[in-house]
Design an enzyme around this catalytic site. Structure first.
Site, short mmCIF file in Angstrom:
data_model
loop_
_atom_site.label_atom_id
_atom_site.label_comp_id
_atom_site.label_asym_id
_atom_site.label_seq_id
_atom_site.Cartn_x
_atom_site.Cartn_y
_atom_site.Cartn_z
N SER A 29 0.85 -1.18 0.00
CA SER A 29 0.00 0.00 0.00
C SER A 29 0.89 1.23 0.00
O SER A 29 2.03 1.18 0.47
CB SER A 29 -0.87 0.00 1.26
OG SER A 29 -1.49 1.26 1.44
N TYR A 42 -1.44 -0.40 10.58
CA TYR A 42 -1.52 -0.83 9.18
C TYR A 42 -0.27 -0.36 8.42
O TYR A 42 0.36 -1.14 7.70
CB TYR A 42 -2.78 -0.26 8.53
CG TYR A 42 -2.94 -0.65 7.09
CD1 TYR A 42 -3.42 -1.92 6.75
CD2 TYR A 42 -2.63 0.23 6.06
CE1 TYR A 42 -3.57 -2.30 5.43
CE2 TYR A 42 -2.78 -0.14 4.73
CZ TYR A 42 -3.25 -1.39 4.42
OH TYR A 42 -3.40 -1.77 3.11
#
Length: 80
Positions: A29, A42
């Protein structure tokens, strides 16, 4: 049960090194390159994946194995 990319890479890399051919692509990501508020954990996992991919790339390139990482900026998932 979902198996993480690092588990799969660990399983297949010895065969790729032996054959001197292969590619592994990790899905990360953009948050693995730049953290945002309320996404610290995350982001930390994606930063770790970046480090894993970069390290494996350096370790395996002399064997003809290619390591890539895709870091999309946003995807439609249940997270959003």
């Amino acid at each position: 049960h979902v198996v993480g990319g690092e588990v799969v890479a660990h399983a297949v890399l010895p065969y790729m090194v032996e054959r001197k051919h292969g590619s592994v692509v990790f899905i990360s990501s953009i948050l693995g390159k730049r953290a945002l508020p309320n996404n610290a954990v995350y982001s930390a996992t994606k930063f770790a994946l970046q480090g894993l991919a970069e390290g494996l790339r350096l370790e395996t390139r002399r064997y003809g194995v290619h390591i890539g990482i895709v870091a999309p900026s946003r995807t439609r998932t249940s997270m959003h």
